[in-house]
Design a protein around this motif. Structure first.
Motif, PDB file in Angstrom:
ATOM      1  N   GLU A  79       0.866  -1.073  -0.058  1.00  0.00           N
ATOM      2  CA  GLU A  79       0.021  -0.198  -0.017  1.00  0.00           C
ATOM      3  C   GLU A  79       0.997   1.358   0.117  1.00  0.00           C
ATOM      4  O   GLU A  79       1.738   1.399   0.772  1.00  0.00           O
ATOM      5  N   LEU A  80       0.635   1.947  -1.080  1.00  0.00           N
ATOM      6  CA  LEU A  80       1.389   3.339  -1.181  1.00  0.00           C
ATOM      7  C   LEU A  80       0.462   4.407  -1.328  1.00  0.00           C
ATOM      8  O   LEU A  80      -0.790   4.191  -1.318  1.00  0.00           O
ATOM      9  N   GLY A  81       0.963   5.769  -1.166  1.00  0.00           N
ATOM     10  CA  GLY A  81       0.110   6.952  -1.415  1.00  0.00           C
ATOM     11  C   GLY A  81       0.270   7.287  -2.962  1.00  0.00           C
ATOM     12  O   GLY A  81      -0.024   6.422  -3.773  1.00  0.00           O
ATOM     13  N   ASN A  82       0.515   8.721  -3.425  1.00  0.00           N
ATOM     14  CA  ASN A  82       0.569   9.040  -4.623  1.00  0.00           C
ATOM     15  C   ASN A  82       1.793   8.181  -5.435  1.00  0.00           C
ATOM     16  O   ASN A  82       3.026   8.411  -5.152  1.00  0.00           O
ATOM     17  N   LEU A  83       1.157   7.618  -6.475  1.00  0.00           N
ATOM     18  CA  LEU A  83       2.458   6.638  -7.178  1.00  0.00           C
ATOM     19  C   LEU A  83       3.039   7.468  -8.295  1.00  0.00           C
ATOM     20  O   LEU A  83       4.083   7.210  -8.776  1.00  0.00           O
ATOM     21  N   HIS A  84       2.772   8.692  -8.516  1.00  0.00           N
ATOM     22  CA  HIS A  84       3.230   9.655  -9.687  1.00  0.00           C
ATOM     23  C   HIS A  84       4.126  10.782  -9.045  1.00  0.00           C
ATOM     24  O   HIS A  84       4.689  11.600  -9.800  1.00  0.00           O
ATOM     25  N   VAL A  85       4.422  10.952  -7.859  1.00  0.00           N
ATOM     26  CA  VAL A  85       5.320  11.828  -7.288  1.00  0.00           C
ATOM     27  C   VAL A  85       6.587  11.473  -7.701  1.00  0.00           C
ATOM     28  O   VAL A  85       6.909  10.177  -7.749  1.00  0.00           O
ATOM     29  N   ILE A  86       7.586  12.331  -7.973  1.00  0.00           N
ATOM     30  CA  ILE A  86       8.722  12.221  -8.408  1.00  0.00           C
ATOM     31  C   ILE A  86       9.657  12.768  -7.508  1.00  0.00           C
ATOM     32  O   ILE A  86       9.740  13.778  -7.173  1.00  0.00           O
ATOM     33  N   ARG A  87      10.859  11.843  -7.136  1.00  0.00           N
ATOM     34  CA  ARG A  87      11.983  12.356  -6.390  1.00  0.00           C
ATOM     35  C   ARG A  87      13.506  11.948  -6.622  1.00  0.00           C
ATOM     36  O   ARG A  87      13.583  11.130  -7.438  1.00  0.00           O
ATOM     37  N   ASP A  88      14.085  12.725  -6.159  1.00  0.00           N
ATOM     38  CA  ASP A  88      15.611  12.729  -6.830  1.00  0.00           C
ATOM     39  C   ASP A  88      16.254  12.043  -5.480  1.00  0.00           C
ATOM     40  O   ASP A  88      16.428  12.370  -4.392  1.00  0.00           O
ATOM     41  N   PHE A  89      16.617  10.752  -5.910  1.00  0.00           N
ATOM     42  CA  PHE A  89      17.030   9.871  -4.684  1.00  0.00           C
ATOM     43  C   PHE A  89      18.753   9.777  -4.844  1.00  0.00           C
ATOM     44  O   PHE A  89      19.218   9.467  -5.756  1.00  0.00           O
ATOM     45  N   SER A  90      19.300   9.850  -3.753  1.00  0.00           N
ATOM     46  CA  SER A  90      21.016   9.646  -3.533  1.00  0.00           C
ATOM     47  C   SER A  90      21.165   8.577  -2.590  1.00  0.00           C
ATOM     48  O   SER A  90      20.221   8.214  -1.779  1.00  0.00           O
ATOM     49  N   ASP A  91      22.401   7.867  -2.610  1.00  0.00           N
ATOM     50  CA  ASP A  91      22.742   6.852  -1.848  1.00  0.00           C
ATOM     51  C   ASP A  91      23.073   7.726  -0.513  1.00  0.00           C
ATOM     52  O   ASP A  91      23.923   8.536  -0.677  1.00  0.00           O
ATOM     53  N   VAL A  92      22.886   7.362   0.817  1.00  0.00           N
ATOM     54  CA  VAL A  92      23.458   8.061   2.051  1.00  0.00           C
ATOM     55  C   VAL A  92      25.084   8.075   1.876  1.00  0.00           C
ATOM     56  O   VAL A  92      25.521   9.008   2.480  1.00  0.00           O
ATOM     57  N   ARG A  93      25.844   6.949   1.249  1.00  0.00           N
ATOM     58  CA  ARG A  93      27.146   7.087   1.288  1.00  0.00           C
ATOM     59  C   ARG A  93      27.674   8.320   0.397  1.00  0.00           C
ATOM     60  O   ARG A  93      28.640   8.730   0.656  1.00  0.00           O
ATOM     61  N   THR A  94      26.855   8.531  -0.609  1.00  0.00           N
ATOM     62  CA  THR A  94      27.212   9.629  -1.674  1.00  0.00           C
ATOM     63  C   THR A  94      27.002  11.075  -0.797  1.00  0.00           C
ATOM     64  O   THR A  94      27.879  11.869  -0.894  1.00  0.00           O
ATOM     65  N   VAL A  95      25.954  11.041  -0.006  1.00  0.00           N
ATOM     66  CA  VAL A  95      25.622  12.287   0.648  1.00  0.00           C
ATOM     67  C   VAL A  95      26.612  12.575   1.724  1.00  0.00           C
ATOM     68  O   VAL A  95      27.113  13.686   1.982  1.00  0.00           O
ATOM     69  N   VAL A  96      27.010  11.684   2.555  1.00  0.00           N
ATOM     70  CA  VAL A  96      27.977  11.949   3.464  1.00  0.00           C
ATOM     71  C   VAL A  96      29.535  12.303   2.993  1.00  0.00           C
ATOM     72  O   VAL A  96      30.132  12.774   3.680  1.00  0.00           O
ATOM     73  N   SER A  97      29.710  11.511   1.696  1.00  0.00           N
ATOM     74  CA  SER A  97      30.854  11.952   1.137  1.00  0.00           C
ATOM     75  C   SER A  97      30.926  13.486   0.771  1.00  0.00           C
ATOM     76  O   SER A  97      32.014  14.298   1.154  1.00  0.00           O
ATOM     77  N   ALA A  98      29.794  13.858   0.365  1.00  0.00           N
ATOM     78  CA  ALA A  98      29.647  15.424   0.023  1.00  0.00           C
ATOM     79  C   ALA A  98      29.813  16.211   1.258  1.00  0.00           C
ATOM     80  O   ALA A  98      30.398  17.265   1.375  1.00  0.00           O
ATOM     81  N   TYR A  99      29.326  15.776   2.273  1.00  0.00           N
ATOM     82  CA  TYR A  99      29.224  16.560   3.690  1.00  0.00           C
ATOM     83  C   TYR A  99      30.486  16.716   4.186  1.00  0.00           C
ATOM     84  O   TYR A  99      30.905  17.692   4.464  1.00  0.00           O
ATOM     85  N   SER A 100      31.371  15.520   4.128  1.00  0.00           N
ATOM     86  CA  SER A 100      32.890  15.441   4.595  1.00  0.00           C
ATOM     87  C   SER A 100      33.708  16.358   3.801  1.00  0.00           C
ATOM     88  O   SER A 100      34.344  17.372   4.360  1.00  0.00           O
ATOM     89  N   ARG A 101      33.491  16.491   2.450  1.00  0.00           N
ATOM     90  CA  ARG A 101      34.182  17.433   1.594  1.00  0.00           C
ATOM     91  C   ARG A 101      33.735  18.858   1.824  1.00  0.00           C
ATOM     92  O   ARG A 101      34.701  19.803   1.574  1.00  0.00           O
ATOM     93  N   LEU A 102      32.638  19.208   2.152  1.00  0.00           N
ATOM     94  CA  LEU A 102      32.140  20.546   2.277  1.00  0.00           C
ATOM     95  C   LEU A 102      32.748  20.922   3.573  1.00  0.00           C
ATOM     96  O   LEU A 102      33.179  22.061   3.674  1.00  0.00           O
ATOM     97  N   LEU A 103      33.032  20.164   4.581  1.00  0.00           N
ATOM     98  CA  LEU A 103      33.744  20.503   5.833  1.00  0.00           C
ATOM     99  C   LEU A 103      35.050  21.005   5.698  1.00  0.00           C
ATOM    100  O   LEU A 103      35.585  21.840   6.402  1.00  0.00           O
ATOM    101  N   THR A 104      35.702  20.445   4.713  1.00  0.00           N
ATOM    102  CA  THR A 104      37.204  20.655   4.633  1.00  0.00           C
ATOM    103  C   THR A 104      37.456  22.013   3.676  1.00  0.00           C
ATOM    104  O   THR A 104      38.474  22.273   3.285  1.00  0.00           O
TER     105      THR A 104
END
Length: 299
Positions: A191-216
């Motif tokens: 069971e789901l809600g609106n099947l037609h919503v569109i989202r930009d999905f990333s992998d958490v490992r990609t996100v934390v890599s970006a965070y780490s590089r923004l810190l430096t």
């Protein structure tokens, strides 16, 4: 090597970020909701709403950099007051405590959300798009960004606006872990809600890599989208999961899951981020879903 202080260090994103930073040779410490003897980094139990305890904790740690992840991150969270208290007042308390404690961090990264953009007619959303938050969670995150402006002259604050991301260990009340668990368990009905919503999905490992590089880097005063630049509907996700599992559950639309203030399409541009920190090397969504399917618990 730097000492990095993470709020929400025991959360989904915090655990991955702590491991990423430690692999890079940094010392990691952070705030947690409760004691965790198994953690490989130093945890301090402290509530963001306890201003005195927060100031004392930061005075002891004196971090070189801070990443603020602690938040109510679920759009459908039932207690609106708690959303605003944690996301807005909690952030203000952190920034106030950093200055009162005598800390001189070289970088303070605040995790906001792409939900601040709301519904827009732009096909791909870059940082120039005017925020139009469409729910209380998004409003709280935009308010957090405005609160941060009060400390612009005192702290080197960078704001990240992550779009949707997922991975092993994310709570099952989030959409993709729910879908993956249903396919893993061969559930006959999904069971789901609106099947037609569109989202930009990333992998958490990609996100934390970006965070780490923004810190430096030297990015104080700037705001960055953290995203893949690729949109998927729920029907696309279901098709991927069917291909990975050869399982075909009945898909039912449950109107209790359809939000009146739903953001229908959210796809980001990561051009600013890539220009600032270099290539992202995103993990394809199919591989993220396969990883989640094969590892029911965090690896």
């Amino acid at each position: 090597m730097a000492k990095v202080f993470i709020t929400g260090a025991d959360g989904f994103t915090g655990r991955y970020l702590a491991k990423e930073l430690m692999r890079d040779g940094h010392e990691v410490c952070g705030l947690a909701r409760k004691e965790d003897p198994s953690a490989a980094w130093r945890m301090r139990v402290c509530d963001l709403l306890d201003r005195e305890a927060l100031t004392q904790t930061l005075a002891i740690e004196k971090p070189d950099a801070v990443v603020h992840l602690a938040a109510i991150a679920f759009v459908g969270h039932g207690d609106v007051g708690e959303v605003y208290q944690t996301n807005v007042v909690g952030t203000r308390n952190l920034l106030e405590a950093l200055t009162k404690s005598g800390c001189k961090p070289q970088s303070v990264l605040l995790a906001s959300s792409a939900n601040v953009y709301g519904n827009t007619d732009r096909e791909v959303i870059d940082e120039s798009v005017k925020p139009e938050p469409a729910n209380d969670y998004a409003i709280s995150k935009l308010a957090m960004e405005f609160v941060a402006r009060l400390w612009e002259g005192k702290l080197p604050i960078t704001i990240a606006r992550p779009f949707n991301y997922t991975g092993v260990g994310q709570s099952s009340h989030f959409l993709l872990p729910k879908i993956v668990s249903h396919f893993r368990d061969k559930a006959p009905v999904l069971e789901l809600g609106n099947l037609h919503v569109i989202r930009d999905f990333s992998d958490v490992r990609t996100v934390v890599s970006a965070y780490s590089r923004l810190l430096t880097g030297k990015f104080a005063g700037r705001t960055f989208n953290v995203c893949s630049g690729v949109g998927y509907s729920l029907l696309d996700i279901i098709a991927i999961m069917r291909g990975l599992t050869v399982h075909h559950p009945e898909i039912r639309v449950n109107f209790d899951y359809v939000r009146a203030n739903e953001v229908h399409k959210l796809i980001g541009s990561n051009n600013e981020l890539r220009t600032a920190i270099g290539a992202l090397q995103p993990i394809p969504l199919r591989e993220t879903l396969r990883w989640m399917l094969e590892h029911p618990t965090e690896t």
